[in-house]
Design an enzyme around this catalytic site. Structure first.
Site, short mmCIF file in Angstrom:
data_model
loop_
_atom_site.label_atom_id
_atom_site.label_comp_id
_atom_site.label_asym_id
_atom_site.label_seq_id
_atom_site.Cartn_x
_atom_site.Cartn_y
_atom_site.Cartn_z
N ASP A 383 0.93 -1.13 -0.09
CA ASP A 383 -0.02 0.04 0.15
C ASP A 383 0.94 1.20 0.08
O ASP A 383 2.03 1.24 0.14
CB ASP A 383 -0.78 0.05 1.21
CG ASP A 383 -1.83 1.17 1.39
OD1 ASP A 383 -2.50 1.68 0.42
OD2 ASP A 383 -1.88 1.67 2.47
N THR A 385 -0.26 5.16 1.17
CA THR A 385 -0.49 5.85 2.12
C THR A 385 -0.48 5.12 3.52
O THR A 385 -1.08 4.27 3.88
CB THR A 385 -1.95 6.33 2.11
OG1 THR A 385 -1.99 6.96 0.82
CG2 THR A 385 -2.18 7.55 3.07
N THR A 639 -2.48 1.36 -4.57
CA THR A 639 -3.10 2.36 -4.02
C THR A 639 -4.26 2.98 -4.62
O THR A 639 -4.55 2.68 -5.73
CB THR A 639 -2.01 3.44 -4.20
OG1 THR A 639 -2.60 4.75 -3.50
CG2 THR A 639 -1.57 3.92 -5.60
N ARG A 730 -6.11 3.66 -7.98
CA ARG A 730 -7.44 3.58 -7.90
C ARG A 730 -7.86 2.35 -7.62
O ARG A 730 -9.05 2.03 -8.51
CB ARG A 730 -7.85 4.34 -9.05
CG ARG A 730 -7.73 5.97 -9.44
CD ARG A 730 -8.04 6.82 -8.27
NE ARG A 730 -8.18 8.32 -8.56
CZ ARG A 730 -8.20 9.12 -7.78
NH1 ARG A 730 -8.42 8.70 -6.48
NH2 ARG A 730 -8.41 10.34 -8.15
N ASP A 755 -1.33 -0.92 6.13
CA ASP A 755 -1.68 -0.36 7.44
C ASP A 755 -3.06 -0.11 7.73
O ASP A 755 -3.31 0.28 8.97
CB ASP A 755 -0.95 0.96 7.65
CG ASP A 755 -1.41 2.00 6.96
OD1 ASP A 755 -1.77 3.10 7.39
OD2 ASP A 755 -1.82 2.05 5.76
#
Length: 938
Positions: A383, A385, A639, A730, A755
């Site tokens: 991932d 962010t 992501t 996306r 996370d």
């Protein structure tokens, strides 16, 4: 199917309904079923069944060459250890359940609050909660101490989110006092129990004399779920709708599927081959034994064979050899490996170099069985962010009505032009800041001690926007129920939130309908991703200007959001509200119907502009990725962010390189044929440029990915395995998991790291799941096999712990088989000088001591501490991991080497053959007494 819950009616209608009690039970066993259930589980494994068969055959005195104790002793010891471990773990679960079940709670009985144990709560009971109480069951909120029917809950124990969430009472319960709530009567229609914590499609009706005789809709916002905590609210009460193991969290609990490591899978194949070898040896020796018995037994009168043969005599010798050769597959190999893996996991828990002092987060190994897989990882899917970035959002720039703010100094909050526009109350700027302030889930909290205003938010982006709006002069200082109070340049403004059209991964936007109490104006405030907002703006809006600004911000690696506004007509809103209420009351497909109705209102929007938020990279991320790349590991970035933002972050992280060292290829298209052509073009470009030794990567968005996975999965899989780096933008949580499954299906070892709650699916799907204990909560770390505080610790986890674990497990597994082969071959060799009778050379005690005291324990302890190279060397030269990735230390060729080594040691190291050589030497020296005497003294 639906459930009818009669509110506060114990002893009435609901007594005839068979609902689950509130006594929770997470134990696997009880006193009566422990022994049979545990034995059934243990004997479900092939090796245990095999050893039970061997131990049973040894009870037949005619065929057993050794005492049954030699097999029954270790077998019972292994079963006892496993059963004791299971019993101890289950006892811990029982104690935890007991503490929860016996906790005292307040329940209303006959209009009076009564203290009972939590396990005595029944469906329909009115449960009374005080501040900081744990919610004992799934409830529908009916009343709170707040005049507007609002309460705050903490859901960290359920979904890992540490920020507070708001819950509201349903419409019919507004205005009821605490005295009225004690005698409330009514009925709730709700679905049968399920585990979806994000959905609750139900309806409530209160009985006279209480108002609200009509059915009113209920949703997740009206629920209090088990294991959450009531915060910042003096009291709240609700009706129990799901109890015990039928609660949302109770239905979600389950035993994770065991993961099989590559080393374990290879060991299973090797033991299968060994079993086939054993059967062949037994058949050959059994046949030879029967032949010798038929032709030689009459010549050896001193053995006293019975004169009359039994019908089963022909199977006696083969069965003896089966028992004699059963030690080819050592009974201790699995126990030794399980104990060793437990120690490996403790090494990770104890590693001080993987401790994050900033967040006070140590490394944790939740799965003790897959440590060696860390050393064979070939693909890492990560991932962005919160995993690669800090997830600490800072408002940096914005574009409002075509004007750029913050471009010159890099910070819009210090841009005097923006501050002047706010002070002058420029219409577009005020609307923009108002959307930032009101359209969110942020809860303001005023400290009673120092009067300091802080914010609690479910999203770090929203908190950054509200903080930025406060610095610009529009301060959100109160949110009580549906009423929001804002201080704008010293003047208090009050808004009522009439409807909230919530953000979902499909909608990618959030809207609120508000009424300005001072003017009576009715407005729709919208924020969201550019591709969803642009499609809903009215004609003539500056879409291209905002799109250019978003592209510019994305090139800088900033996260972007679009803001829009619409003045609503009262009549249109009233007509729309009727449709919205109908969709909200639906018991089936409620979310889909609400989304369709929301589309009717979110149209003809005034496009205000876009914001840009910075999310900095974590320390050590580029260096970690560069090192793991040298180790031969491929990276995929998954992501939900924009493509341009993901590309900039990927470049900063060393995922991709600029020309001429690197090349980024794009896969795009809105139809299956377009996507197929794009994939084919990327494949051709890769084949042409691959010889130039470039760092080639490809990027794909969510829509194109969906089409590729649905219509061109094989071509996309081929492309994905040829190109080492992929950027998927996306993407939804389910697409992340599907991509992990795609790589797994090609026989590559995968590691997924994230996370947030949207990363849980891919973490569970991967061979190894790693969770970052970040600001998005603990969902990922709880679902993961390993967790720690920073991405940079992944380097040490793989290169040090993964490699050492693989090396040690490979040696220990093959050594355990080797030592058993040595003694088994000695027994077989002895058979040729004992009439191929299946007689054991060793006594039972020697066999047991050989497998435990002489060989297993010393070597296992040594292997647990073994380091072929220092940690510093491994960290500095990640290329060393290639040997582990390729499975160089445990495979058919290495096993063949151990097999041949056992034969070599048979002829040159065992006492039995040494005795044969000694006898030949004595015959040679009979004619030389002096040589005999010298040898005797030696």
């Amino acid at each position: 199917m639906k459930r009818l819950v009669h509110i506060n009616d114990r002893g009435g209608h609901r007594d005839s309904q068979n609902h689950c009690s509130n006594k929770i039970s997470n134990t696997k066993y009880n006193i009566f079923n422990f022994i049979p259930k545990n034995l059934w589980e243990q004997f479900s494994r092939f090796m245990n069944k095999y050893f039970l068969l061997i131990a049973t055959l040894q009870l037949w005195p005619l065929i057993t060459p050794v005492s049954p104790v030699s097999t029954w002793g270790p077998l019972l010891a292994i079963f006892a250890v496993s059963a004791t471990k299971e019993a101890w773990d289950d006892y811990g679960r029982y104690c935890s359940d007991k503490e929860f079940n016996e906790k005292l709670v307040w329940v209303v009985k006959n209009g009076v609050k009564t203290r009972i144990q939590a396990q005595e709560i029944e469906v329909g009971d009115l449960v009374w909660l005080l501040e900081n109480d744990e919610i004992p069951c799934d409830m529908v909120l009916l009343g709170t101490a707040e005049p507007l029917g609002l309460c705050y809950i903490e859901t960290a124990a359920m979904d890992g989110e540490t920020d507070l969430k708001t819950r509201v009472i349903p419409g019919p319960c507004h205005g009821l006092t605490s005295a009225q709530l004690l005698n409330i009567k009514g009925m709730i229609e709700c679905p049968e129990p399920d585990k979806d914590i994000l959905r609750f499609d139900a309806r409530v009706r209160l009985f006279p004399p209480f108002p609200g005789d009509e059915l009113s809709p209920l949703g997740v916002k009206n629920t209090l779920l088990q294991c959450c905590y009531l915060r910042n609210t003096e009291w709240a009460c609700g009706v129990a709708v799901y109890t015990g193991n039928e609660t949302k969290i109770g239905m979600s609990k389950g035993i994770a599927e065991p993961k099989l490591t590559a080393a374990d899978a290879m060991l299973d194949k090797l033991t299968t081959a060994l079993f086939i070898c054993q059967i062949v040896v037994v058949m050959i020796l059994g046949l030879a034994g029967n032949v010798w018995n038929n032709y030689e037994k009459d010549k050896t009168w001193y053995l006293r064979f019975p004169k009359k043969s039994e019908w089963y005599d022909f199977i006696v010798i083969p069965l003896r050899f089966e028992l004699l050769c059963s030690i080819m597959i050592p009974i201790s190999v699995k126990v030794s490996l399980d104990l060793a893996k437990s120690v490996y996991s403790k090494y990770i828990d104890w590693d001080i170099q993987m401790y994050d002092a900033v967040t006070d987060t140590p490394a944790k190994a939740a799965n003790t069985a897959i440590s060696e897989d860390l050393g064979q990882i070939e693909y890492i899917l990560t991932d962005k962010t919160g995993t690669l970035t800090e997830n600490m959002m800072i408002f940096k720039r914005c574009c409002i009505n075509g004007v750029y703010y913050g471009n010159f100094n890099g910070d819009a909050l210090t841009d005097q032009h923006l501050m002047h526009s706010v002070t002058e109350k420029v219409s577009a700027v005020v609307k923009f800041v108002m959307v930032m302030t009101i359209n969110n889930t942020v809860v303001p909290n005023m400290s009673r001690e120092n009067g300091r205003l802080t914010y609690k938010a479910q999203s770090q982006d929203e908190e950054a926007l509200v903080q930025a709006a406060a610095q610009l002069g529009m301060v959100l200082f109160s949110k009580k129920g549906s009423v929001v109070e804002v201080n704008f340049l010293g003047h208090t403004m009050e808004f009522e939130i009439l409807q909230v059209l919530e953000f979902t991964s499909d909608r990618k936007r959030m809207s609120v309908v508000v009424r300005d109490h001072s003017t009576g104006g009715l407005y729709l405030l919208t924020k969201g991703a550019d591709e969803t907002v642009f499609r809903r703006v009215r004609a003539g809006e500056p879409v291209q200007q905002v799109a250019d600004a978003i592209d510019q911000y994305s090139q800088l690696g900033l996260r972007t959001l679009c803001f829009a506004w619409r003045d609503l007509d009262e009549q249109e809103y009233v007509a729309w509200t009727a449709k919205f209420n109908e969709a909200s009351a639906a018991l089936t497909d409620r979310e889909l119907k609400i989304a369709e109705v929301s589309e009717l209102l979110e149209k003809d929007l005034e496009l205000l502009g876009a914001s840009a938020i910075e999310d900095k990279l974590q320390d050590g991320v580029p260096e970690t990725i560069a090192s793991l790349r040298k180790a031969g590991i491929n990276f995929w970035l998954l992501t939900g962010d924009k493509q341009t933002t993901a590309i900039q972050v990927a470049r900063a992280c060393n995922f991709i390189m600029a020309e001429p060292e690197g090349q980024l290829l794009k896969i795009e298209g809105s139809t299956p044929s377009d996507v197929a052509d794009s994939i084919e073009g990327v494949l051709q470009t890769f084949c042409i440029n691959n010889s130039e030794n470039k760092n080639i990567a490809f990027v794909i968005d969510g829509l194109s990915l969906e089409i590729a996975l649905k219509y061109h999965k094989e071509a996309f899989a081929k492309l994905a395995l040829l190109i080492r780096t992929a950027l998927c933008c996306r993407v939804t949580p389910s697409q992340k998991a599907e991509l992990v499954g795609l790589v797994k299906s090609c026989d590559y070892r995968t590691l997924a790291i994230g996370d947030g709650g949207n990363d849980v699916k891919m973490i569970q799907e991967a061979h190894v799941g790693v969770g970052i204990s970040g600001r998005e909560g603990l969902q990922a770390s709880r679902a993961a096999d390993y967790s720690f505080g920073k991405f940079k610790f992944l380097k040490r986890l793989i290169l040090v712990h993964g490699r050492y674990s693989y090396n040690r497990s490979a040696f220990l597994a093959q050594y355990s088989i080797y030592k058993s082969l040595v003694i088994c071959f000695v027994q077989i060799l002895f058979s040729f000088i004992s009439g191929v009778s299946g007689t054991s050379l060793f006594n039972s005690f020697s066999l047991m001591a050989y497998n435990v005291a002489y060989t297993s324990i010393p070597v296992m302890v040594t292997s647990l501490l073994d380091k072929d190279l220092s940690e510093r060397t491994v960290m500095q030269h990640p290329e060393i991991l290639y040997f582990a990735q390729a499975g160089r230390l445990i495979n058919p060729s290495t096993f063949a080497g151990w097999f041949l080594r056992s034969i070599f040691h048979l002829f040159y190291g065992v006492p039995a053959f040494g005795g044969v050589r000694q006898r030949r030497y004595l015959l040679h020296t009979e004619s030389n007494p002096e040589l005999w005497e010298a040898q005797w003294h030696v």
